[in-house]
Write a protein that holds these residues in place. Sequence first.
Motif, mmCIF file in Angstrom:
data_model
loop_
_atom_site.group_PDB
_atom_site.id
_atom_site.type_symbol
_atom_site.label_atom_id
_atom_site.label_comp_id
_atom_site.label_asym_id
_atom_site.label_seq_id
_atom_site.Cartn_x
_atom_site.Cartn_y
_atom_site.Cartn_z
ATOM 1 N N GLU A 177 -0.200 -4.250 3.803
ATOM 2 C CA GLU A 177 -1.389 -4.433 4.631
ATOM 3 C C GLU A 177 -1.799 -5.892 4.548
ATOM 4 O O GLU A 177 -1.870 -6.458 3.455
ATOM 5 C CB GLU A 177 -2.515 -3.535 4.125
ATOM 6 C CG GLU A 177 -3.750 -3.534 5.017
ATOM 7 C CD GLU A 177 -4.784 -2.521 4.533
ATOM 8 O OE1 GLU A 177 -4.741 -1.372 4.996
ATOM 9 O OE2 GLU A 177 -5.595 -2.893 3.661
ATOM 10 N N LYS A 191 6.565 6.623 5.740
ATOM 11 C CA LYS A 191 6.118 6.191 4.420
ATOM 12 C C LYS A 191 7.271 5.531 3.671
ATOM 13 O O LYS A 191 8.433 5.609 4.089
ATOM 14 C CB LYS A 191 5.578 7.371 3.621
ATOM 15 C CG LYS A 191 4.300 7.962 4.176
ATOM 16 C CD LYS A 191 3.758 9.059 3.258
ATOM 17 C CE LYS A 191 2.430 9.605 3.775
ATOM 18 N NZ LYS A 191 1.875 10.656 2.866
ATOM 19 N N VAL A 215 0.847 -1.199 0.000
ATOM 20 C CA VAL A 215 0.000 0.000 0.000
ATOM 21 C C VAL A 215 0.878 1.243 0.000
ATOM 22 O O VAL A 215 2.020 1.236 0.491
ATOM 23 C CB VAL A 215 -0.939 0.015 1.229
ATOM 24 C CG1 VAL A 215 -1.977 -1.085 1.120
ATOM 25 C CG2 VAL A 215 -0.144 -0.124 2.527
ATOM 26 N N ASP A 216 0.328 2.317 -0.538
ATOM 27 C CA ASP A 216 1.047 3.589 -0.617
ATOM 28 C C ASP A 216 0.456 4.553 0.408
ATOM 29 O O ASP A 216 -0.366 5.420 0.097
ATOM 30 C CB ASP A 216 0.962 4.173 -2.032
ATOM 31 C CG ASP A 216 1.771 5.457 -2.179
ATOM 32 O OD1 ASP A 216 2.635 5.696 -1.311
ATOM 33 O OD2 ASP A 216 1.517 6.206 -3.137
ATOM 34 N N ARG A 217 0.861 4.368 1.644
ATOM 35 C CA ARG A 217 0.365 5.222 2.732
ATOM 36 C C ARG A 217 1.327 5.096 3.902
ATOM 37 O O ARG A 217 2.284 4.311 3.879
ATOM 38 C CB ARG A 217 -1.035 4.804 3.159
ATOM 39 C CG ARG A 217 -1.167 3.382 3.623
ATOM 40 C CD ARG A 217 -2.478 3.159 4.367
ATOM 41 N NE ARG A 217 -2.720 1.759 4.694
ATOM 42 C CZ ARG A 217 -2.112 1.081 5.643
ATOM 43 N NH1 ARG A 217 -1.170 1.672 6.388
ATOM 44 N NH2 ARG A 217 -2.399 -0.180 5.875
ATOM 45 N N ALA A 218 1.056 5.873 4.931
ATOM 46 C CA ALA A 218 1.890 5.836 6.132
ATOM 47 C C ALA A 218 1.671 4.525 6.895
ATOM 48 O O ALA A 218 0.578 3.937 6.872
ATOM 49 C CB ALA A 218 1.578 7.025 7.030
ATOM 50 N N LYS A 232 0.906 2.011 9.790
ATOM 51 C CA LYS A 232 0.062 2.020 10.982
ATOM 52 C C LYS A 232 0.185 0.692 11.711
ATOM 53 O O LYS A 232 0.741 -0.284 11.175
ATOM 54 C CB LYS A 232 -1.396 2.307 10.609
ATOM 55 C CG LYS A 232 -2.050 1.260 9.733
ATOM 56 C CD LYS A 232 -3.500 1.659 9.422
ATOM 57 C CE LYS A 232 -4.197 0.576 8.596
ATOM 58 N NZ LYS A 232 -5.611 0.940 8.292
#
Length: 410
Positions: A194, A158, A106-109, A111
């Motif tokens: 993820e 990221k 995934v292209d996100r921060a 978590k």
Amino acid sequence: MKKFMTAVTAVSLSAMMLAGCGKTDVQETTVQESATAETEAATETESETKVYPDEAYLDGINLGDFVELGDYKGVDVTVTRAEVTDEMVDQYIQSVLDSNKNKEEVDRAVKDGDVVDIKYVGKKDGVEFDNGSSDSYELTIGSNTFIDGFEDGVIGMKKDETKDLNLTFPEDYNNTDLAGADVVFTVTVNHVYEETDAVLDDAFVAARNIDGVSTVEEYRQYVYDNLMSSAKSQQETELERNVLEAVTANATFKETPEEMVSRYYDRLVKNLTTTASMYGIDLETFMAYSYGLAADEYEDELQKSAQSAAEQILVMQAIAEKEGLTLTDEELQADLESSASEYGYDSVDAYQEAVGDLRGYKEYLMSEKVTKYLVENANVTETEASTEETTEETTEAETETTTETATEAE
């Protein structure tokens, strides 16, 4: 302690095949082909540096000086019933699903709960410390794999981002050079993934690449069959152990050859040390982690196990002589030829050279004949497994079983 005693009793049951350079050495060498040269070299070194007196083997012993047989035919023993329930099948399948979650980049921060591939370099006082760096390490955030603050520091980063984490190792950290030390980890996120739960369907089963298994129904049967095979194997081991313990308890011992006990003790230590080295740790660490025993505690238990093994082999030899179950030269030669072929040796001579001293090998083959005879003549009662035993057996089956286990590891 119970776990250790069960394991050590099983080892002592088969300790006669660990004597000298017995059959187990050859089996382990064959399975671990990459370690063949090292194992054979170690065997040769041992045979050169440690020669046991003749009385340490059965062919140099007058049995009448050591043991008097009691009842051995028709002994009463109990054994746990080999059973596999739907719940055990479900637990195994769930463990496979948990080990094969779907992972999507995934292209996100980052978590909590994500899987990240990271590069990191650890420094103390500006100098990299040993085993503190990696170019690519897959970490599940929230697994508490690293010291406090590391995983929390990665949250929010990221892909391709680099960050310095100022952290402190615990005061009780096992590496004294780092215990309580202030360090800096420079972390770069290579990838962010993820995870989602795997679903048991035909597609998941097909992806396991198990011959003849392509549907959920076939997979459940496959798991059942393998768990049952493991349960029966455990039952067989338990039966043999219980029969030998009963027969040995009925015998009267005048004394036990110290050299024989010492030989079994040394072999047990050697085999456990080899097992520990496969995990990259020493024997003391392995025994502490696996059984919660300090050095003096496990040494005492191994000494008891070696004593038990010596007593059992004396009893079995006495039974062999009384019942005409002694090993013939023809049987020995037939086994050598069969085993040489099974384990891929070019000739019987090559296999025999790997085996080394045939006295320990002959003890093992004799013990097989006598154990089979005693089991066939025992009065066996099956009992239901307790909930605790069932859980332990399921866990063991999950780690010991199947072609699938190897496939999943790959």
